[in-house]
Design an enzyme around this catalytic site. Sequence first.
Site, short mmCIF file in Angstrom:
data_model
loop_
_atom_site.label_atom_id
_atom_site.label_comp_id
_atom_site.label_asym_id
_atom_site.label_seq_id
_atom_site.Cartn_x
_atom_site.Cartn_y
_atom_site.Cartn_z
N ASP A 165 0.94 -1.38 0.34
CA ASP A 165 0.07 -0.02 -0.26
C ASP A 165 0.43 1.25 0.54
O ASP A 165 1.87 1.39 0.75
CB ASP A 165 -0.93 0.17 1.46
CG ASP A 165 -1.96 1.24 0.83
OD1 ASP A 165 -2.40 1.56 -0.04
OD2 ASP A 165 -2.68 1.39 1.82
N ARG A 211 -0.22 7.67 -2.79
CA ARG A 211 0.52 8.73 -2.04
C ARG A 211 1.91 9.25 -1.88
O ARG A 211 2.52 10.53 -2.26
CB ARG A 211 0.18 8.40 -0.32
CG ARG A 211 -1.13 8.75 0.11
CD ARG A 211 -1.59 7.84 1.38
NE ARG A 211 -1.67 6.46 1.92
CZ ARG A 211 -1.36 6.00 2.01
NH1 ARG A 211 -1.14 6.33 3.46
NH2 ARG A 211 -1.69 4.79 1.72
N TRP A 212 2.85 8.18 -2.36
CA TRP A 212 4.09 8.40 -2.39
C TRP A 212 4.78 9.12 -3.94
O TRP A 212 4.93 9.92 -3.96
CB TRP A 212 5.01 6.87 -3.36
CG TRP A 212 6.35 7.16 -3.25
CD1 TRP A 212 7.49 7.11 -2.15
CD2 TRP A 212 6.29 7.08 -4.33
NE1 TRP A 212 8.28 6.95 -2.95
CE2 TRP A 212 7.75 6.78 -3.96
CE3 TRP A 212 6.09 6.99 -5.26
CZ2 TRP A 212 8.76 7.02 -5.39
CZ3 TRP A 212 7.19 7.27 -6.40
CH2 TRP A 212 7.96 7.13 -6.71
N SER A 261 -7.11 -5.83 -5.34
CA SER A 261 -8.34 -6.26 -4.69
C SER A 261 -9.64 -6.01 -5.63
O SER A 261 -10.23 -5.05 -6.39
CB SER A 261 -8.16 -5.66 -3.81
OG SER A 261 -9.21 -4.47 -3.48
N ASN A 265 -10.42 -3.02 -6.12
CA ASN A 265 -9.82 -1.80 -7.07
C ASN A 265 -10.17 -1.87 -7.84
O ASN A 265 -10.40 -0.79 -8.80
CB ASN A 265 -8.38 -2.53 -6.88
CG ASN A 265 -7.46 -2.38 -5.81
OD1 ASN A 265 -6.69 -2.94 -5.82
ND2 ASN A 265 -7.75 -1.21 -5.07
C1 FPP Z 1 -1.87 0.07 -3.61
O1 FPP Z 1 -1.05 1.21 -3.46
C2 FPP Z 1 -1.23 -1.06 -4.88
C3 FPP Z 1 -1.90 -1.18 -5.22
C4 FPP Z 1 -3.59 -1.33 -5.68
C5 FPP Z 1 -1.44 -1.92 -6.39
C6 FPP Z 1 0.30 -2.79 -6.23
C7 FPP Z 1 0.88 -2.83 -7.44
C8 FPP Z 1 1.71 -2.48 -7.85
C9 FPP Z 1 3.32 -2.44 -7.24
C10 FPP Z 1 2.64 -2.70 -9.73
C11 FPP Z 1 2.16 -4.44 -10.03
C12 FPP Z 1 2.13 -5.48 -9.65
C13 FPP Z 1 3.49 -6.40 -9.59
C14 FPP Z 1 2.55 -7.94 -8.71
C15 FPP Z 1 3.18 -6.79 -10.76
P1 FPP Z 1 -2.35 2.18 -3.54
O2 FPP Z 1 -2.97 3.03 -4.74
O3 FPP Z 1 -4.06 1.95 -2.41
O4 FPP Z 1 -2.13 3.85 -3.11
P2 FPP Z 1 -2.62 4.74 -1.35
O5 FPP Z 1 -3.53 4.37 -1.00
O6 FPP Z 1 -1.70 5.49 -1.73
O7 FPP Z 1 -3.60 5.78 -2.80
#
Ligand code: FPP
Length: 256
Positions: free
Chosen positions: A28, A32-33, A73, A76
Amino acid sequence: MESKERDEILKAQIALNRLPKHIAIIMDGNGRWAQLHGMARVFGHQSGVESVREVTEAAAEIGIEYLTLYAFSTENWNRPNDEVNALMALLVKTIQAELPTLNKNNIRLQCIGDIESLPEATRLELLDAMQQTAHNSRMTLILALSYSAKWEIVQAVKNISEKVSKGILQPDEIDETLIANELATKGIPDPELMIRTGGETRISNFLLWQIAYAELSFTKVFWPDFRKNDLYEAIIDFQQRQRRFGKTGEQIETFL
Ligand code: FPP
């Protein structure tokens, strides 16, 4: 101190005979990053791929047998279309690009989730990569895609009910093992350590059945900044905890 030197010092503190067999990670903080760096959210996901690479390598190097990453998820799907499309495209691209490395490092790729709901290109790429890595045995990398624990439990209940209604199964034969064998994680040991990055302290519908006795580790580090040392620190912390499984501390110490 050089980061490689720091990593080696931390790595040496890990007791290799008491490793968690299975680590699950809620990746997660990508959005935000990216915002923190003045970039679009998608840039955060792209940068998160480097963390996936590092953590997979680190886990395999020390001897973790199963690593599950929550990549997408069920919930998502409700994100803006552009972000969903970008994530699906990123998955295809990453799987294509990483397939030779997975094979070189003897890593098997598996997937849990509602694969049928993925766009065809993503689904086909995934199935192909799973097939091409099926015989690898050093570590299993499990991507949770279009996954949610409640979805998985509903599927399991439907399957069990169908068997009962057909008379293949008697209700009193239903036990924990039978239920576990109807879940997407069939054959995969339960995670002993679950890590969530990004500062939130919730489980977000991830592996609810399987984490009954998992140790939970929450870090404020955003996923794109998560590196080998963060994984090592979570494992060292895990190894310092007393896992009692409902028993008393004295019982556990006497047993040791
Ligand atoms: C949550 O951060 C992250 C995700 C919903 C996606 C994760 C996907 C990857 C790291 C890319 C590809 C993965 C693979 C396995 C090839 P968020 O967007 O919810 O962050 P936030 O809470 O700061 O909004």
